[in-house]
Design a protein around this motif. Structure first.
Motif, short mmCIF file in Angstrom:
data_model
loop_
_atom_site.label_atom_id
_atom_site.label_comp_id
_atom_site.label_asym_id
_atom_site.label_seq_id
_atom_site.Cartn_x
_atom_site.Cartn_y
_atom_site.Cartn_z
N GLY A 108 0.84 -1.19 0.00
CA GLY A 108 0.00 0.00 0.00
C GLY A 108 0.87 1.25 0.00
N LEU A 109 0.45 2.24 -0.76
CA LEU A 109 1.23 3.47 -0.90
C LEU A 109 0.40 4.67 -0.46
CD1 LEU A 109 2.57 2.86 -4.52
CD2 LEU A 109 3.58 2.10 -2.35
N TYR A 110 1.08 5.71 0.00
CA TYR A 110 0.41 6.99 0.10
C TYR A 110 1.27 8.07 -0.53
CZ TYR A 110 -2.26 10.97 0.97
OH TYR A 110 -2.98 12.11 0.73
N GLU A 118 3.91 6.96 -8.59
CA GLU A 118 4.62 6.25 -7.53
C GLU A 118 4.47 4.74 -7.69
OE1 GLU A 118 3.44 7.11 -3.46
OE2 GLU A 118 5.01 5.79 -2.66
N GLY A 191 10.84 11.81 -6.45
CA GLY A 191 10.85 13.17 -5.94
C GLY A 191 11.11 13.24 -4.45
N ALA A 192 11.78 14.32 -4.04
CA ALA A 192 11.86 14.65 -2.61
C ALA A 192 10.68 15.56 -2.28
CB ALA A 192 13.17 15.37 -2.31
N PHE B 84 11.80 5.67 2.67
CA PHE B 84 10.45 5.07 2.67
C PHE B 84 9.84 5.30 4.05
CE2 PHE B 84 12.68 2.59 -0.54
CZ PHE B 84 11.74 2.47 -1.55
N PRO B 105 14.91 11.81 -1.75
CA PRO B 105 13.84 11.25 -2.58
C PRO B 105 12.99 10.28 -1.76
CG PRO B 105 15.83 11.43 -3.88
CD PRO B 105 16.20 11.80 -2.45
N HIS B 106 11.69 10.45 -1.82
CA HIS B 106 10.80 9.87 -0.82
C HIS B 106 9.60 9.14 -1.42
CE1 HIS B 106 7.18 10.47 1.87
NE2 HIS B 106 7.98 9.81 2.67
N TYR B 107 9.38 7.91 -0.98
CA TYR B 107 8.14 7.21 -1.31
C TYR B 107 7.32 7.06 -0.04
CZ TYR B 107 9.91 5.91 -5.94
OH TYR B 107 10.38 5.94 -7.22
N GLY B 108 6.10 7.57 -0.07
CA GLY B 108 5.18 7.42 1.05
C GLY B 108 4.45 6.10 0.95
N LEU B 109 4.26 5.48 2.10
CA LEU B 109 3.62 4.16 2.15
C LEU B 109 2.40 4.21 3.05
CD1 LEU B 109 6.81 1.99 2.84
CD2 LEU B 109 5.89 2.72 0.62
#
Lengths: 340, 340
Positions: A108-110, A118, A191-192, B84, B105-109
């Motif tokens: 799951g992503l947000y 993403e 992206g940051a 992450f 650089p960021h992935y939201g979860l």
């Protein structure tokens, strides 16, 4: 050995670019009356779609797009190794509940409205990294579930600001595979978080535009492929105001993005006549434009290289009520009709 | 070529197992009075920590854990390639706002309470796949922000059910690197969503236990390494009730998990005296136990192979109010003190 695919801080180059296996989308009545009316796979005539809540209608929409993508590829869910989904609803129940019966290993992503990009980024890296042969990227949004969560229930009839955007009722699903005839994902730029200090939750385009500029300009520098190398550069949901800000930010650098730059929020609606103010927004906005328009056009030979830049505003109603600013993020995926 | 690292539907084996570079955690007063009081890096004496909201206190907690992990590794944020994060708050503002200035650089979860394992899984695959040399996995939760979002504001003084768990006020950060002296992440098993039909939001352990069983039993089969091959098998936050359900489900298969199996929710509090009913929960629960206890103990030589199984309940207050059941998920990361 590791980190070998990195071209710079943001951009990675995929060694074995995954291919789009199929893509599909489902959208609401209003979206079906817009410029993409002929190319959306499934247009619903009733935004509640026989469900008993807007949230369940959103999940239903995603389930339809997912099933349609499987059907187009003539595979069943069991053929997919991994699933990346997310959406705007609290705790991402739109996508989680939509695909909870798929029985596919699931992350799951947000990423707010950047979720299509993403999920594609992570799905593509999973395949290129050798962790999956086939992966699903999917997301959804619904005007009615988003309005009542982020702003006010529709029944209140609240007036909308001129800078406001219209959350798209729509869902998209892209199936990626280790092999196929394209389009291929050749690069991913992560992206940051960029926080320009915007606090007006009715002007998301302005809040997200600096993030789009940040990721895109990094991509141009890190790859050496400037705007002129691409047939289409498209942001996710900056709308007409954010789109202009991105143009201006690049103009300050002496770079004219020109006609090759557009925004999904400006493409999905006929803003002048559909009363959507600054354009479309939401996870479903870029997902529907990608699945209904961009990827089919690439397959038809219209464009060879496309930079698909998902944009997201990472605030919440609580953070906004507490007076905090709206951080933005932008994830970029390069689609190419060739393997490079 | 691709998908080559897959051992089965859920499990992948990493070719070049990433190493833990450092780990750190920060936690609340109550957590600092529990069994891990000596090993939590930062214990705050005031759960608001000088911030003007619980949400901001949660972000502050994560920022402290992140900075401490960087300090321990003697690196600055610029040395990290990718980040992450996720948390329980709507739109994940706990972690997003906590680390928005990191410029990584960021992935939201969104994996609910499974986020520590989810972020570690993706960070490890990113490194093994060649997309990053160093990656950050981080998450947080806060009793006060979670209670008012999921249940009721604390001021209401609502009574808690005997099956209820106590959301941990805590944050954890793990830095992973392509090289290092371990512990190493050798395997990742991604969970599918498992919905056992539980609708009681005061009994999360029961809702998540079937997902833990599903992922763990798949891992045992797909790797051929049964429970006896590991020194510690630990679920994220099933609490004392969910822990017993997992034991029972394996017992039905003729498998005794025995003393090597425990749950972070049962480890972080002294449940009998700290009035936490069924134990700890929340993203911070497994994060703090991992960073304060499990990884340090592995480095001290106490355990060689640990299965860290993050468990998450993927519902929302809205889905619960609409009468829907609570889907669970469990992501597994195997830590080994050796490179295999």
């Amino acid at each position: 050995m590791n980190g070998k695919k990195r071209l710079g801080k943001h951009t990675v180059c995929l060694e074995t670019p995954p291919s789009v296996l199929s893509m599909a989308c489902a959208a609401g009545k209003k979206e079906g009356e817009g410029p993409l009316r002929q190319s959306i796979d499934i247009v619903c005539t009733d935004d509640l779609q026989g469900q008993d809540s807007w949230e369940k209608a959103e999940s239903f929409l995603l389930r339809q797009a997912f099933q349609k993508a499987l059907d187009k590829a003539s595979v069943d869910a069991g053929a997919m190794d991994i699933l990346f989904t997310g959406d705007l609803l609290n705790q991402c129940v739109g996508s989680t509940f939509g695909l909870r019966e798929s029985n596919i290993p699931h992350y799951g992503l947000y990423g707010a409205c950047s979720t299509m990009a993403e999920s594609l980024s992570l799905a593509a890296m999973c395949i290129d990294g050798g962790f999956a042969a086939r992966a699903v990227a999917a997301t959804s949004s619904h005007y009615c579930s988003a309005e009542r969560q982020y702003r006010l229930p529709l029944d209140y009839g609240a007036q909308r600001a001129p800078t406001a955007q219209w959350t798209v009722t729509g869902a998209g699903t892209v199936l990626l595979s280790e092999t196929g005839s394209g389009p291929y994902i050749t690069h991913v730029a992560t992206g940051a978080i960029v926080d320009a200090g915007i606090t007006d939750a009715s002007n998301m385009g302005a809040a997200m535009a600096p993030a789009a500029y940040d990721t895109l300009s990094a991509f141009f520098k890190e790859t050496g492929m400037g705007p002129e190398c691409h047939d289409l550069i498209v942001t996710g949901d900056l709308g007409t105001i954010g789109l202009q800000i991105v143009r201006d930010l690049f103009r300050d650098d002496g770079i004219e993005l020109g006609d090759r730059y557009n925004d999904c929020g400006a493409m999905i609606f006929d803003c002048a006549v559909q009363d959507v103010h600054s354009g479309g927004s939401g996870c479903g906005c870029s997902a529907v434009v990608l699945c209904a328009h961009i990827l089919p056009q690439m397959r038809a030979g219209a464009w060879k290289s496309v930079l698909f830049c998902g944009t997201g505003a990472l605030h919440s109603p609580v953070s906004a009520a507490q007076g905090d600013s709206i951080p933005g993020v932008c994830h970029l995926v390069r689609f190419s009709s060739m393997l490079s």
